[in-house]
Design a protein around this motif. Structure first.
Motif, short mmCIF file in Angstrom:
data_model
loop_
_atom_site.label_atom_id
_atom_site.label_comp_id
_atom_site.label_asym_id
_atom_site.label_seq_id
_atom_site.Cartn_x
_atom_site.Cartn_y
_atom_site.Cartn_z
N VAL A 4 0.87 -1.18 0.00
CA VAL A 4 0.00 0.00 0.00
C VAL A 4 0.90 1.23 0.00
O VAL A 4 1.78 1.36 0.84
CB VAL A 4 -0.92 0.01 1.24
N ASP A 5 0.72 2.11 -0.98
CA ASP A 5 1.59 3.28 -1.07
C ASP A 5 0.80 4.58 -1.11
O ASP A 5 1.34 5.62 -1.47
CB ASP A 5 2.50 3.18 -2.30
N TYR A 6 -0.49 4.52 -0.72
CA TYR A 6 -1.33 5.72 -0.76
C TYR A 6 -2.44 5.55 0.27
O TYR A 6 -3.26 4.63 0.15
CB TYR A 6 -1.91 5.89 -2.16
N VAL A 7 -2.46 6.39 1.29
CA VAL A 7 -3.54 6.33 2.28
C VAL A 7 -3.98 7.74 2.66
O VAL A 7 -3.19 8.69 2.59
CB VAL A 7 -3.13 5.56 3.56
N LYS A 8 -5.24 7.86 3.06
CA LYS A 8 -5.78 9.12 3.56
C LYS A 8 -6.10 8.94 5.03
O LYS A 8 -6.73 7.95 5.42
CB LYS A 8 -7.06 9.50 2.80
N ILE A 9 -5.67 9.89 5.85
CA ILE A 9 -5.87 9.79 7.30
C ILE A 9 -6.32 11.13 7.86
O ILE A 9 -5.82 12.18 7.46
CB ILE A 9 -4.57 9.35 8.01
N ILE B 9 -1.74 12.26 25.88
CA ILE B 9 -0.84 11.25 25.31
C ILE B 9 -0.59 11.56 23.83
O ILE B 9 -1.53 11.75 23.06
CB ILE B 9 -1.44 9.83 25.46
N ASP B 10 0.69 11.63 23.46
CA ASP B 10 1.05 11.87 22.06
C ASP B 10 0.83 10.61 21.24
O ASP B 10 0.92 9.49 21.74
CB ASP B 10 2.52 12.29 21.95
N LYS B 11 0.56 10.81 19.95
CA LYS B 11 0.41 9.69 19.02
C LYS B 11 1.55 9.74 18.00
O LYS B 11 1.88 10.81 17.49
CB LYS B 11 -0.93 9.75 18.30
N TYR B 12 2.10 8.59 17.68
CA TYR B 12 3.18 8.50 16.70
C TYR B 12 2.75 7.58 15.55
O TYR B 12 2.36 6.44 15.79
CB TYR B 12 4.45 7.95 17.37
N ILE B 13 2.85 8.11 14.35
CA ILE B 13 2.51 7.32 13.16
C ILE B 13 3.82 6.96 12.46
O ILE B 13 4.51 7.83 11.95
CB ILE B 13 1.60 8.11 12.20
N GLU B 14 4.16 5.69 12.45
CA GLU B 14 5.40 5.26 11.81
C GLU B 14 5.17 5.04 10.32
O GLU B 14 4.17 4.43 9.91
CB GLU B 14 5.92 3.97 12.46
N PHE C 206 0.95 -0.34 4.44
CA PHE C 206 -0.13 -1.31 4.67
C PHE C 206 -0.68 -1.24 6.09
O PHE C 206 -1.88 -1.38 6.31
CB PHE C 206 0.37 -2.72 4.38
N HIS C 207 0.20 -1.01 7.07
CA HIS C 207 -0.24 -0.99 8.48
C HIS C 207 -1.17 0.19 8.77
O HIS C 207 -1.82 0.23 9.82
CB HIS C 207 0.96 -0.95 9.41
N LEU C 208 -1.24 1.17 7.84
CA LEU C 208 -2.13 2.32 8.02
C LEU C 208 -3.37 2.24 7.14
O LEU C 208 -4.16 3.17 7.11
CB LEU C 208 -1.37 3.62 7.70
N LYS C 209 -3.51 1.13 6.44
CA LYS C 209 -4.61 0.99 5.48
C LYS C 209 -5.97 1.19 6.14
O LYS C 209 -6.89 1.76 5.55
CB LYS C 209 -4.55 -0.39 4.82
N PHE C 210 -6.11 0.73 7.37
CA PHE C 210 -7.40 0.83 8.05
C PHE C 210 -7.37 1.83 9.21
O PHE C 210 -8.33 1.92 9.98
CB PHE C 210 -7.83 -0.55 8.55
N ALA C 211 -6.28 2.58 9.34
CA ALA C 211 -6.18 3.59 10.40
C ALA C 211 -6.68 4.93 9.86
O ALA C 211 -5.90 5.83 9.57
CB ALA C 211 -4.75 3.71 10.90
#
Length: 333
Positions: free
Chosen positions: A7-12, A87-92, A60-65
């Motif tokens: 997966v090389d394209y995600v919207k968050i 609490i901070d959030k970190y997106i790798e 890919f790990h962000l596909k459903f985030a």
């Protein structure tokens, strides 16, 4: 990695936390019934960061985030105690990830180094407690500040594959076959166009335990720069490659014409592509006998005029050692 997992394209949607509100507490204890204001400040809201991770190769790990939200700050307490920070959030993300604002399509930044931490949205500031508002004329303020709202942002994450060499060619030019022979990658191979729908990465083992990364990327068709076929989906991945390996089959009607079309698509998408080192590999050359190959060399020497080219065959394992030598030399010059 299977094709479906690339997966090389995600919207968050990302949102930082709201700041905690300040306290309006008045100090009270035995024998001190009018101790004055001692309300503490609210804690700040949590931030959201993007962090580069060299161990990741895909989004890919962000596909459903679809939503990432940081925590809210805690409210101020008594005795001037400050509320806890949210609490901070970190997106790798993998290296080579570009971040765009979904509304404006503006590139915000890109992550290229391992451990690099970039803020996406910052948490709201905590409100001040009533202790800050005391004065000689207002010794018992019964008000405080509310916490500030957090930020929110819709972003697009685009991955541009980080590889040393990018394979460029029309669909069914033999790129996947070459990658499978040069590396331990196992791309999907079949005798029809657009077998490769997602980039495949492979590590080429070279002499003295050295190596370099090669990427088999979906094939170009005429009009790719305008988005036809796989269009920009393909083209953005070769922006990162330092060397481009053009693969043109020996049975093409006009080898030079195919190369010119490929080059023109790159130029129309981004003229800076033409500044990269180029090598042309005439694939499927096991179909040519010595006489035909000699005639073709004379023709190509005239047409390419100094652009390096070589004859290879992935199936017959011809010219592959020389190809690796030439690529290594180009990468290290």
């Amino acid at each position: 990695m299977t094709e479906g997992n690339f997966v090389d394209y995600v919207k968050i949607y990302v949102a930082s936390g709201k700041g905690g509100k300040g306290s309006t507490h008045l100090h009270r204890e035995k024998f001190i019934d009018k101790g004055g204001p001692d309300g503490g400040d609210g804690g700040r809201g949590g931030h959201v960061y993007l962090v580069g991770n060299k161990e990741l190769w895909t989004l890919f790990h962000l596909k459903f985030a679809r939503h990432v939200k940081a925590g809210h700050g805690g409210d101020g307490g008594t005795a001037r105690s400050t509320g806890s920070d949210g609490i901070d959030k970190y997106i790798e993300v993998p290296l080579g990830t570009v971040v765009r604002d979904k509304e404006t399509n503006e590139v915000l930044f890109e992550v290229t180094d391992h451990g690099e931490k970039k803020p996406l949205v910052k948490g709201g500031k905590g409100g001040l407690g009533n202790w800050h508002f005391r004065s000689s004329t207002n010794q018992t303020p019964r008000y405080s500040q509310p916490g500030m709202q957090g930020e929110e942002l819709d972003i697009i994450l685009e991955l541009k594959v980080l590889a040393d060499v990018g394979l460029v060619g029309f669909p069914n030019a033999g790129k996947s076959t070459l990658l499978s022979v040069l590396t331990s990658a196992k791309p999907k191979i079949a005798d029809y166009p657009f077998t490769t729908l997602k980039p495949n990465l492979g590590i080429v083992a070279y002499r003295d335990y050295k190596s370099f990364v090669i990427a088999d990327i979906p094939g170009i068709i005429e009009g790719a720069a305008e988005g036809k076929g796989l269009g920009h989906y393909f083209l953005r991945h070769i922006e990162r490659n330092s060397t481009l390996l053009f693969l043109v089959p020996a049975d093409a009607e006009d080898i030079k014409k195919e190369y010119d079309i490929l080059l023109d698509e790159l130029r129309r998408y981004n003229p800076e592509m033409l500044d990269k080192d180029r090598l042309i590999a005439i694939s499927k050359s096991d179909m040519l006998d010595d006489e035909l190959k000699t005639e073709l060399k004379v023709q190509l020497d005239e047409e390419f005029k100094g652009i390096p080219y070589m004859f290879i065959s992935s199936v017959a394992q011809q010219g592959l050692v020389e190809l690796k030598d030439e690529l290594w030399k180009m990468l290290n010059n």
